[in-house]
Scaffold this motif. Sequence first.
Motif, PDB file in Angstrom:
ATOM      1  N   VAL A  31     -18.543  25.002 -16.744  1.00 40.52           N
ATOM      2  CA  VAL A  31     -18.981  24.365 -17.986  1.00 40.52           C
ATOM      3  C   VAL A  31     -17.785  23.886 -18.804  1.00 40.52           C
ATOM      4  O   VAL A  31     -17.860  22.860 -19.498  1.00 40.52           O
ATOM      5  N   THR A  32     -16.669  24.596 -18.707  1.00 36.20           N
ATOM      6  CA  THR A  32     -15.471  24.242 -19.468  1.00 36.20           C
ATOM      7  C   THR A  32     -15.005  22.817 -19.169  1.00 36.20           C
ATOM      8  O   THR A  32     -14.472  22.123 -20.038  1.00 36.20           O
ATOM      9  N   VAL A  33     -15.207  22.356 -17.923  1.00 38.06           N
ATOM     10  CA  VAL A  33     -14.676  21.039 -17.536  1.00 38.06           C
ATOM     11  C   VAL A  33     -15.754  20.033 -17.167  1.00 38.06           C
ATOM     12  O   VAL A  33     -15.439  18.872 -16.894  1.00 38.06           O
ATOM     13  N   ASN A  34     -17.004  20.444 -17.131  1.00 41.90           N
ATOM     14  CA  ASN A  34     -18.050  19.540 -16.634  1.00 41.90           C
ATOM     15  C   ASN A  34     -18.128  18.226 -17.408  1.00 41.90           C
ATOM     16  O   ASN A  34     -18.199  17.143 -16.817  1.00 41.90           O
ATOM     17  N   THR A  35     -18.160  18.308 -18.740  1.00 46.29           N
ATOM     18  CA  THR A  35     -18.276  17.072 -19.523  1.00 46.29           C
ATOM     19  C   THR A  35     -17.023  16.216 -19.399  1.00 46.29           C
ATOM     20  O   THR A  35     -17.109  14.979 -19.358  1.00 46.29           O
ATOM     21  N   LEU A 156     -10.491  31.236 -16.988  1.00 44.59           N
ATOM     22  CA  LEU A 156     -10.118  31.003 -15.597  1.00 44.59           C
ATOM     23  C   LEU A 156     -10.011  29.522 -15.260  1.00 44.59           C
ATOM     24  O   LEU A 156      -9.486  29.161 -14.204  1.00 44.59           O
ATOM     25  N   ALA A 157     -10.529  28.668 -16.148  1.00 46.76           N
ATOM     26  CA  ALA A 157     -10.568  27.238 -15.839  1.00 46.76           C
ATOM     27  C   ALA A 157      -9.165  26.634 -15.721  1.00 46.76           C
ATOM     28  O   ALA A 157      -8.888  25.866 -14.791  1.00 46.76           O
ATOM     29  N   ALA A 158      -8.273  26.980 -16.658  1.00 47.59           N
ATOM     30  CA  ALA A 158      -6.926  26.398 -16.637  1.00 47.59           C
ATOM     31  C   ALA A 158      -6.134  26.805 -15.396  1.00 47.59           C
ATOM     32  O   ALA A 158      -5.560  25.937 -14.721  1.00 47.59           O
ATOM     33  N   PRO A 159      -6.080  28.117 -15.036  1.00 47.29           N
ATOM     34  CA  PRO A 159      -5.371  28.477 -13.797  1.00 47.29           C
ATOM     35  C   PRO A 159      -5.964  27.816 -12.563  1.00 47.29           C
ATOM     36  O   PRO A 159      -5.227  27.400 -11.660  1.00 47.29           O
ATOM     37  N   GLY A 161      -7.506  24.939 -12.494  1.00 43.02           N
ATOM     38  CA  GLY A 161      -7.109  23.536 -12.537  1.00 43.02           C
ATOM     39  C   GLY A 161      -5.669  23.338 -12.092  1.00 43.02           C
ATOM     40  O   GLY A 161      -5.359  22.374 -11.366  1.00 43.02           O
ATOM     41  N   ASN A 162      -4.777  24.232 -12.504  1.00 41.39           N
ATOM     42  CA  ASN A 162      -3.372  24.153 -12.082  1.00 41.39           C
ATOM     43  C   ASN A 162      -3.244  24.336 -10.576  1.00 41.39           C
ATOM     44  O   ASN A 162      -2.414  23.684  -9.922  1.00 41.39           O
ATOM     45  N   TRP A 163      -4.062  25.242 -10.020  1.00 41.75           N
ATOM     46  CA  TRP A 163      -4.053  25.464  -8.567  1.00 41.75           C
ATOM     47  C   TRP A 163      -4.472  24.189  -7.828  1.00 41.75           C
ATOM     48  O   TRP A 163      -3.841  23.795  -6.835  1.00 41.75           O
ATOM     49  N   ALA A 164      -5.524  23.542  -8.308  1.00 44.12           N
ATOM     50  CA  ALA A 164      -5.983  22.306  -7.675  1.00 44.12           C
ATOM     51  C   ALA A 164      -4.923  21.215  -7.779  1.00 44.12           C
ATOM     52  O   ALA A 164      -4.678  20.469  -6.822  1.00 44.12           O
ATOM     53  N   LEU A 165      -4.286  21.128  -8.936  1.00 47.20           N
ATOM     54  CA  LEU A 165      -3.251  20.118  -9.140  1.00 47.20           C
ATOM     55  C   LEU A 165      -2.072  20.351  -8.199  1.00 47.20           C
ATOM     56  O   LEU A 165      -1.498  19.398  -7.648  1.00 47.20           O
ATOM     57  N   ALA A 166      -1.714  21.614  -7.980  1.00 52.10           N
ATOM     58  CA  ALA A 166      -0.608  21.934  -7.072  1.00 52.10           C
ATOM     59  C   ALA A 166      -0.920  21.539  -5.636  1.00 52.10           C
ATOM     60  O   ALA A 166       0.000  21.267  -4.846  1.00 52.10           O
ATOM     61  N   LEU A 167      -2.214  21.510  -5.299  1.00 49.82           N
ATOM     62  CA  LEU A 167      -2.621  21.117  -3.950  1.00 49.82           C
ATOM     63  C   LEU A 167      -2.871  19.617  -3.836  1.00 49.82           C
ATOM     64  O   LEU A 167      -3.321  19.142  -2.784  1.00 49.82           O
ATOM     65  N   GLY A 168      -2.577  18.886  -4.904  1.00 49.29           N
ATOM     66  CA  GLY A 168      -2.734  17.444  -4.868  1.00 49.29           C
ATOM     67  C   GLY A 168      -4.143  16.964  -5.169  1.00 49.29           C
ATOM     68  O   GLY A 168      -4.457  15.785  -4.923  1.00 49.29           O
ATOM     69  N   MET A 169      -5.000  17.832  -5.702  1.00 44.20           N
ATOM     70  CA  MET A 169      -6.374  17.440  -6.043  1.00 44.20           C
ATOM     71  C   MET A 169      -6.493  17.157  -7.529  1.00 44.20           C
ATOM     72  O   MET A 169      -5.609  17.474  -8.317  1.00 44.20           O
ATOM     73  N   ASN A 170      -7.614  16.584  -7.911  1.00 41.77           N
ATOM     74  CA  ASN A 170      -7.940  16.387  -9.313  1.00 41.77           C
ATOM     75  C   ASN A 170      -8.014  17.753  -9.994  1.00 41.77           C
ATOM     76  O   ASN A 170      -8.634  18.684  -9.477  1.00 41.77           O
ATOM     77  N   THR A 171      -7.403  17.875 -11.152  1.00 40.88           N
ATOM     78  CA  THR A 171      -7.353  19.183 -11.821  1.00 40.88           C
ATOM     79  C   THR A 171      -8.733  19.739 -12.131  1.00 40.88           C
ATOM     80  O   THR A 171      -8.933  20.958 -12.131  1.00 40.88           O
ATOM     81  N   TYR A 172      -9.730  18.851 -12.362  1.00 41.83           N
ATOM     82  CA  TYR A 172     -11.070  19.322 -12.689  1.00 41.83           C
ATOM     83  C   TYR A 172     -11.805  19.889 -11.472  1.00 41.83           C
ATOM     84  O   TYR A 172     -12.829  20.563 -11.629  1.00 41.83           O
TER      85      TYR A 172
END
Length: 420
Positions: A31-35, A156-159, A161-172
């Motif tokens: 929910v933190t990032v859905n919108t 937990l949303a920010a960590p 998102g950072n994990w996804a960004l480190a893997l080259g994915m969209n942070t959301y």
Amino acid sequence: MSSSHPASLLRVTIGLMLAQSLAQAAYSAAVTVNTLAAVQLSGQKALAGLAGMAVLGGSALAAYPAGRLMARLGRRYGLVFGAATASLGAGLAGFGIVRASFFAFLWGLFVIGMGRAALDQSRFAAAEVTPQERRARAMSLVIWGATTGAVSGPLLAAPAGNWALALGMNTYAGPLLLTAAGYAVVAVVLCVALAVDWQALVNRAAEPATRATPTPPGISRSQQRSFREALRQPAMLAAMVAMACGQAAMVLLMASVSVHMSDHGHDLGDISAVISIHVLGMFALSPLVGQLTDRLGRRAVIVAGAVVLMAGCVIAPLSLDTPWIALGQFFVGLGWSGCYVAGSALLADTLGAAERARLQGANDAIVNVASAAGSLGSGLLLAGAGFTVLAAVGFAVALLPLLGVSFTSSRRAPDALRTH
């Protein structure tokens, strides 16, 4: 399977509480990032609300089928199926973000809503195996389990998102993939915790209730009424009105308070504090609400909940000071808790064993529709008439549970108004 009744009942209760906490944490992270993801994928701020509507739509459409599924498969497999469905939906939504597909993202959120429709019946699972004189307390403990999840999930949303960004994915995408993993864990917890002799627990729970409070006249444990037929029972109608109208009024006030505060110069810290206090009102005191429901009676707590909810609607728009808004939102959350916990207990008391899961699903479908209406109406009222008028409409909706109890009290069948 476990055969000791106290140990099995404790195992089920703790398992349902843990599953509720994990499920709420998983959902809150999404929910933190859905919108934000909806705006990014669609390119239009006007479509941000479609994220929430997709989840609510899935829940509303799936609640009744979920009840029928549990009637066929049993609570254990029905709840596990719901968690697995939500996990699949979160994975699909995360995939949609990675592939920049707005359609796949919304479809995934819709499937999450379908899974949540089944998981929302966890409270009724707790009621089914608990004697009537302790039923509301058991349901409130399961609802209370959401407190820790509601607080920890957004963190937990920010960590993620950072994990996804480190893997080259969209942070959301990170929070949605975390949500998928979280719901998968919920499925495992439910599968293990509910591996008991369920029917033996149900039969044992029914024994004291049968002696203390007979089944209402004309209703047998094996009878299967239609939803329309069941609504002719005053207690059933009062329970549904309490839950649906309490939900609608709560969502009306909560959904737009962030925009209302932002429009009047409040920063994100103030807004987050108010939302947190509102969530505490909803969940933190639910065990006390459950205890009062068992001690004072279902209808008495519904009335008290409606009054507190109306008080919150009066307080919220009186001042733009953060503490005053927070007090109003706390009362709105606490009043919702009274209507929801006591309404759920009253509903559980009034249904026969053969019809219970199916009609509880039908009730939750109505509650989800009311929630969607509250969410949609909140934005429209705020934009068109302002927060004060919105609160007045919320007050009128919150009045309906009180009127429903008053209207049905003179016609009610025995429904555990007071249990000992």
